[in-house]
Design a protein around this motif. Structure first.
Motif, PDB file in Angstrom:
ATOM      1  N   LEU A   1       0.719  -1.091  -0.127  1.00 50.36           N
ATOM      2  CA  LEU A   1       0.041  -0.126   0.128  1.00 50.36           C
ATOM      3  C   LEU A   1       1.080   1.224   0.010  1.00 50.36           C
ATOM      4  O   LEU A   1       0.559   2.131  -0.771  1.00 50.36           O
ATOM      5  CB  LEU A   1      -0.794  -0.001   1.278  1.00 50.36           C
ATOM      6  CG  LEU A   1      -1.954   1.143   1.275  1.00 50.36           C
ATOM      7  CD1 LEU A   1      -2.913   1.104   0.317  1.00 50.36           C
ATOM      8  CD2 LEU A   1      -2.746   1.146   2.620  1.00 50.36           C
ATOM      9  N   LEU A   2       1.937   1.335   0.885  1.00 49.20           N
ATOM     10  CA  LEU A   2       2.847   2.348   0.778  1.00 49.20           C
ATOM     11  C   LEU A   2       3.553   2.566  -0.391  1.00 49.20           C
ATOM     12  O   LEU A   2       3.700   3.618  -0.973  1.00 49.20           O
ATOM     13  CB  LEU A   2       3.757   2.172   1.997  1.00 49.20           C
ATOM     14  CG  LEU A   2       5.010   3.049   2.041  1.00 49.20           C
ATOM     15  CD1 LEU A   2       4.430   4.528   2.367  1.00 49.20           C
ATOM     16  CD2 LEU A   2       5.952   2.872   2.925  1.00 49.20           C
ATOM     17  N   PHE A   3       3.971   1.350  -1.012  1.00 45.86           N
ATOM     18  CA  PHE A   3       4.339   1.499  -2.454  1.00 45.86           C
ATOM     19  C   PHE A   3       3.592   2.195  -3.425  1.00 45.86           C
ATOM     20  O   PHE A   3       4.083   3.164  -4.369  1.00 45.86           O
ATOM     21  CB  PHE A   3       4.909   0.258  -2.918  1.00 45.86           C
ATOM     22  CG  PHE A   3       5.720   0.129  -4.082  1.00 45.86           C
ATOM     23  CD1 PHE A   3       7.027   0.567  -4.312  1.00 45.86           C
ATOM     24  CD2 PHE A   3       5.202  -0.414  -5.330  1.00 45.86           C
ATOM     25  CE1 PHE A   3       7.669   0.796  -5.473  1.00 45.86           C
ATOM     26  CE2 PHE A   3       5.726  -0.623  -6.567  1.00 45.86           C
ATOM     27  CZ  PHE A   3       6.931  -0.090  -6.690  1.00 45.86           C
TER      28      PHE A   3
ATOM     29  N   LEU B   1       4.057   5.736  -5.292  1.00 47.16           N
ATOM     30  CA  LEU B   1       4.110   5.849  -6.854  1.00 47.16           C
ATOM     31  C   LEU B   1       3.088   6.752  -7.268  1.00 47.16           C
ATOM     32  O   LEU B   1       3.423   7.477  -8.222  1.00 47.16           O
ATOM     33  CB  LEU B   1       4.013   4.412  -7.528  1.00 47.16           C
ATOM     34  CG  LEU B   1       5.264   3.753  -7.234  1.00 47.16           C
ATOM     35  CD1 LEU B   1       4.898   2.003  -8.048  1.00 47.16           C
ATOM     36  CD2 LEU B   1       6.327   4.315  -8.023  1.00 47.16           C
ATOM     37  N   LEU B   2       1.878   6.688  -6.607  1.00 45.89           N
ATOM     38  CA  LEU B   2       0.668   7.783  -7.181  1.00 45.89           C
ATOM     39  C   LEU B   2       1.195   9.089  -6.842  1.00 45.89           C
ATOM     40  O   LEU B   2       0.758  10.001  -7.854  1.00 45.89           O
ATOM     41  CB  LEU B   2      -0.464   7.200  -6.450  1.00 45.89           C
ATOM     42  CG  LEU B   2      -1.825   7.959  -6.699  1.00 45.89           C
ATOM     43  CD1 LEU B   2      -2.311   7.794  -8.295  1.00 45.89           C
ATOM     44  CD2 LEU B   2      -2.958   7.665  -6.135  1.00 45.89           C
ATOM     45  N   ALA B   3       1.662   9.487  -5.613  1.00 46.63           N
ATOM     46  CA  ALA B   3       1.954  10.695  -5.149  1.00 46.63           C
ATOM     47  C   ALA B   3       3.117  11.297  -6.356  1.00 46.63           C
ATOM     48  O   ALA B   3       3.193  12.484  -6.885  1.00 46.63           O
ATOM     49  CB  ALA B   3       2.402  10.751  -3.726  1.00 46.63           C
ATOM     50  N   LEU B   4       4.032  10.389  -6.669  1.00 49.44           N
ATOM     51  CA  LEU B   4       5.310  10.718  -7.342  1.00 49.44           C
ATOM     52  C   LEU B   4       4.777  10.929  -8.849  1.00 49.44           C
ATOM     53  O   LEU B   4       5.148  12.023  -9.339  1.00 49.44           O
ATOM     54  CB  LEU B   4       6.207   9.746  -7.443  1.00 49.44           C
ATOM     55  CG  LEU B   4       7.121   9.339  -6.206  1.00 49.44           C
ATOM     56  CD1 LEU B   4       8.014   8.211  -6.300  1.00 49.44           C
ATOM     57  CD2 LEU B   4       7.606  10.691  -5.799  1.00 49.44           C
ATOM     58  N   ALA B   5       3.731  10.263  -9.430  1.00 50.04           N
ATOM     59  CA  ALA B   5       3.106  10.284 -10.871  1.00 50.04           C
ATOM     60  C   ALA B   5       2.454  11.694 -10.728  1.00 50.04           C
ATOM     61  O   ALA B   5       2.727  12.573 -11.760  1.00 50.04           O
ATOM     62  CB  ALA B   5       2.449   9.260 -11.196  1.00 50.04           C
ATOM     63  N   VAL B   6       1.756  12.100  -9.651  1.00 50.58           N
ATOM     64  CA  VAL B   6       0.888  13.268  -9.747  1.00 50.58           C
ATOM     65  C   VAL B   6       1.639  14.474  -9.831  1.00 50.58           C
ATOM     66  O   VAL B   6       1.724  15.508 -10.449  1.00 50.58           O
ATOM     67  CB  VAL B   6      -0.254  13.279  -8.751  1.00 50.58           C
ATOM     68  CG1 VAL B   6      -0.913  14.478  -8.479  1.00 50.58           C
ATOM     69  CG2 VAL B   6      -1.438  12.057  -9.103  1.00 50.58           C
ATOM     70  N   SER B   7       2.598  14.287  -8.740  1.00 49.40           N
ATOM     71  CA  SER B   7       3.625  15.615  -8.712  1.00 49.40           C
ATOM     72  C   SER B   7       4.474  15.754  -9.677  1.00 49.40           C
ATOM     73  O   SER B   7       4.730  17.050 -10.232  1.00 49.40           O
ATOM     74  CB  SER B   7       4.470  15.613  -7.505  1.00 49.40           C
ATOM     75  OG  SER B   7       3.636  15.314  -6.215  1.00 49.40           O
TER      76      SER B   7
END
Length: 60
Positions: free
Chosen positions: A6-8, A12-18
């Motif tokens: 879940l952390l991974f 990844l979602l936060a990195l992609a959006v940012s």
């Protein structure tokens, strides 16, 4: 192990959006956020991994 997955995924979602927002706006604030998320994610994974290893040794 579900916590690590879940952390991974969330990382990844936060990195992609940012990263997408940085490419779209050109604002350096998003790059700093990516760096902070990476540092925080690595620290959490290392701590959780150490706890799993410690648990394995306790069971022996």
């Amino acid at each position: 192990m579900i916590v690590v997955r879940l952390l991974f995924v969330l990382t990844l979602l936060a990195l992609a959006v940012s990263g997408g927002l940085y490419l779209f706006t050109g604002n350096r604030r998003y790059v700093q956020f990516v760096w902070n998320v990476l540092k925080f994610g690595v620290v959490l994974v290392l701590i959780f991994g150490a706890l799993v290893v410690a648990e394995r040794f306790m069971l022996l």
